[in-house]
Write an enzyme that holds these catalytic residues in place. Sequence first.
Site, PDB file in Angstrom:
ATOM      1  N   GLU A  36      -1.925  -0.088   6.189  1.00  0.00           N
ATOM      2  CA  GLU A  36      -2.079   1.063   5.286  1.00  0.00           C
ATOM      3  C   GLU A  36      -2.560   0.613   3.906  1.00  0.00           C
ATOM      4  O   GLU A  36      -3.385   1.273   3.272  1.00  0.00           O
ATOM      5  CB  GLU A  36      -0.748   1.815   5.189  1.00  0.00           C
ATOM      6  CG  GLU A  36      -0.734   2.978   4.219  1.00  0.00           C
ATOM      7  CD  GLU A  36       0.441   2.903   3.263  1.00  0.00           C
ATOM      8  OE1 GLU A  36       0.221   2.927   2.037  1.00  0.00           O
ATOM      9  OE2 GLU A  36       1.579   2.821   3.755  1.00  0.00           O
ATOM     10  N   HIS A  37      -2.059  -0.530   3.427  1.00  0.00           N
ATOM     11  CA  HIS A  37      -2.553  -1.086   2.167  1.00  0.00           C
ATOM     12  C   HIS A  37      -4.027  -1.482   2.282  1.00  0.00           C
ATOM     13  O   HIS A  37      -4.837  -1.192   1.401  1.00  0.00           O
ATOM     14  CB  HIS A  37      -1.743  -2.327   1.784  1.00  0.00           C
ATOM     15  CG  HIS A  37      -0.491  -2.029   1.030  1.00  0.00           C
ATOM     16  ND1 HIS A  37      -0.115  -2.724  -0.095  1.00  0.00           N
ATOM     17  CD2 HIS A  37       0.481  -1.110   1.232  1.00  0.00           C
ATOM     18  CE1 HIS A  37       1.037  -2.253  -0.544  1.00  0.00           C
ATOM     19  NE2 HIS A  37       1.415  -1.279   0.250  1.00  0.00           N
TER      20      HIS A  37
ATOM     21  N   GLU B 246       6.063  -7.050  -3.280  1.00  0.00           N
ATOM     22  CA  GLU B 246       6.754  -5.799  -2.977  1.00  0.00           C
ATOM     23  C   GLU B 246       8.058  -6.076  -2.226  1.00  0.00           C
ATOM     24  O   GLU B 246       9.091  -5.451  -2.486  1.00  0.00           O
ATOM     25  CB  GLU B 246       5.837  -4.899  -2.142  1.00  0.00           C
ATOM     26  CG  GLU B 246       6.340  -3.494  -1.967  1.00  0.00           C
ATOM     27  CD  GLU B 246       5.362  -2.601  -1.210  1.00  0.00           C
ATOM     28  OE1 GLU B 246       5.697  -1.423  -0.979  1.00  0.00           O
ATOM     29  OE2 GLU B 246       4.266  -3.082  -0.837  1.00  0.00           O
TER      30      GLU B 246
ATOM     31  N   HIS C 270       2.510  -1.121   7.722  1.00  0.00           N
ATOM     32  CA  HIS C 270       2.495  -0.936   6.277  1.00  0.00           C
ATOM     33  C   HIS C 270       1.381  -1.769   5.636  1.00  0.00           C
ATOM     34  O   HIS C 270       0.674  -1.304   4.728  1.00  0.00           O
ATOM     35  CB  HIS C 270       3.852  -1.339   5.692  1.00  0.00           C
ATOM     36  CG  HIS C 270       3.881  -1.393   4.203  1.00  0.00           C
ATOM     37  ND1 HIS C 270       3.743  -2.572   3.495  1.00  0.00           N
ATOM     38  CD2 HIS C 270       4.026  -0.418   3.271  1.00  0.00           C
ATOM     39  CE1 HIS C 270       3.800  -2.321   2.211  1.00  0.00           C
ATOM     40  NE2 HIS C 270       3.967  -1.031   2.044  1.00  0.00           N
TER      41      HIS C 270
END
Length: 423
Positions: free
Chosen positions: A50-51, A127, A47
């Site tokens: 991906e950022h 997040e 993840h």
Amino acid sequence: MTAPIHTLSNGLRVVADPLPGVRTFALTLAVEGGARFEDERRSGWSHFLEHLVFKGAGDMSARDIVERIEGEGGTINAATGYERTSFEVRALAHSLPLAVRVVAELVRRPTLDEAEIVREKDVVAQEIAEAFDTPDDHVFEMAQARAFEGQALGRPILGSVDSLQPIDRAALAAWAGRLYSPDRMVLAASGAVDPDQLVALAEAAFGDAVSQPTVRPEPARFQGGAATLSRRIEQANLVFQLPAADAHDPILPAQRLFVEILGGGMASRLFQSAREARGLAYAIDAYGETYEDAGVLGVFAGASADRAAELAELTAAEIVGLAERGPTDAELARAKAVLSAGLFMSDESLAARAGRLAVQTLIYGAPVATETTDARLRAPGASEVAEAGRRMLSAGRAAAAVLGPRAAGPAARAFERALFAAA
């Protein structure tokens, strides 16, 4: 008919789905790799990567990436799951070369700037904190952790602040090389797309990429158990889970019907009994999660703390009742109509079509025609639906999570006791 597959020499597969009469396309690059491919010390790295790729790739800065796509009226997005990472572009037909080029740069030549890595660790930490602060998000993580305790499937996709801390450019570059391997990618496009052009663009953008070995995830094991977390909020959030069929199991269509009848809409058993008849919950629904070698039937509900245990017992009773006696003819007909309609409605969305083509190719080796899927959903009878329920109960394990006022805590164990006492 199903869309044909063209495979590049390095293993990347290309699927084109041209549709007449449209002026736009949807492009999806799906990667077989996500949080489930991580060990505990690398939890959240997929993840995080991906950022990071959106912070710069090739000759593009973070601003260039979005301005090039949005400058032609398009949109670009990405998502990381347990088993897949996907990149998606929607745009007008003439932007297909740009879309393929940008997506290829993201996965093949991310900049991975050290300063951006430091900054993004703070962003992802926020997040993670936001997910924790959102009860109806965090309760799902709690249930998942109990269902697959000690496994990658039981860890949050976002990872943790501690697991992200060791990331530096060299480590992330090595992870990108392993994760974004062309032999585990499918590039699919639907809409205003020429198949020959898409293959040529894919060859130019990805043809010289070299596949990398990867470690396959360990087989999933549904463990079960109860988790509670007390918070001073108004409502209790509850998630109940049972082990279910995997993506390759022939019983999956019957199981999908079971889920729909149980809690798939306002006419479902849970909505009618828990909300309409007894007023135990404002929101309640059932869902299914399907992985390569495992699956989950889940129920989410929000209830007042003093009635949470009653709701848990009712949920267990409805699951057992449907598994033991099966659905009525009317329930089965409704469920088939709902799933069939949803299937063909999604066929009218270019993004849904492209995503489905890519994911099905990763899972099954080829896309599955919508008509084939519809026929499989319409085939099971009441006895097959009941059998799907009995099989889920036969494992003798369940996972439950309750987040909310302290008085709601007993609902987690109440679900398991009622479920297997009744069974």
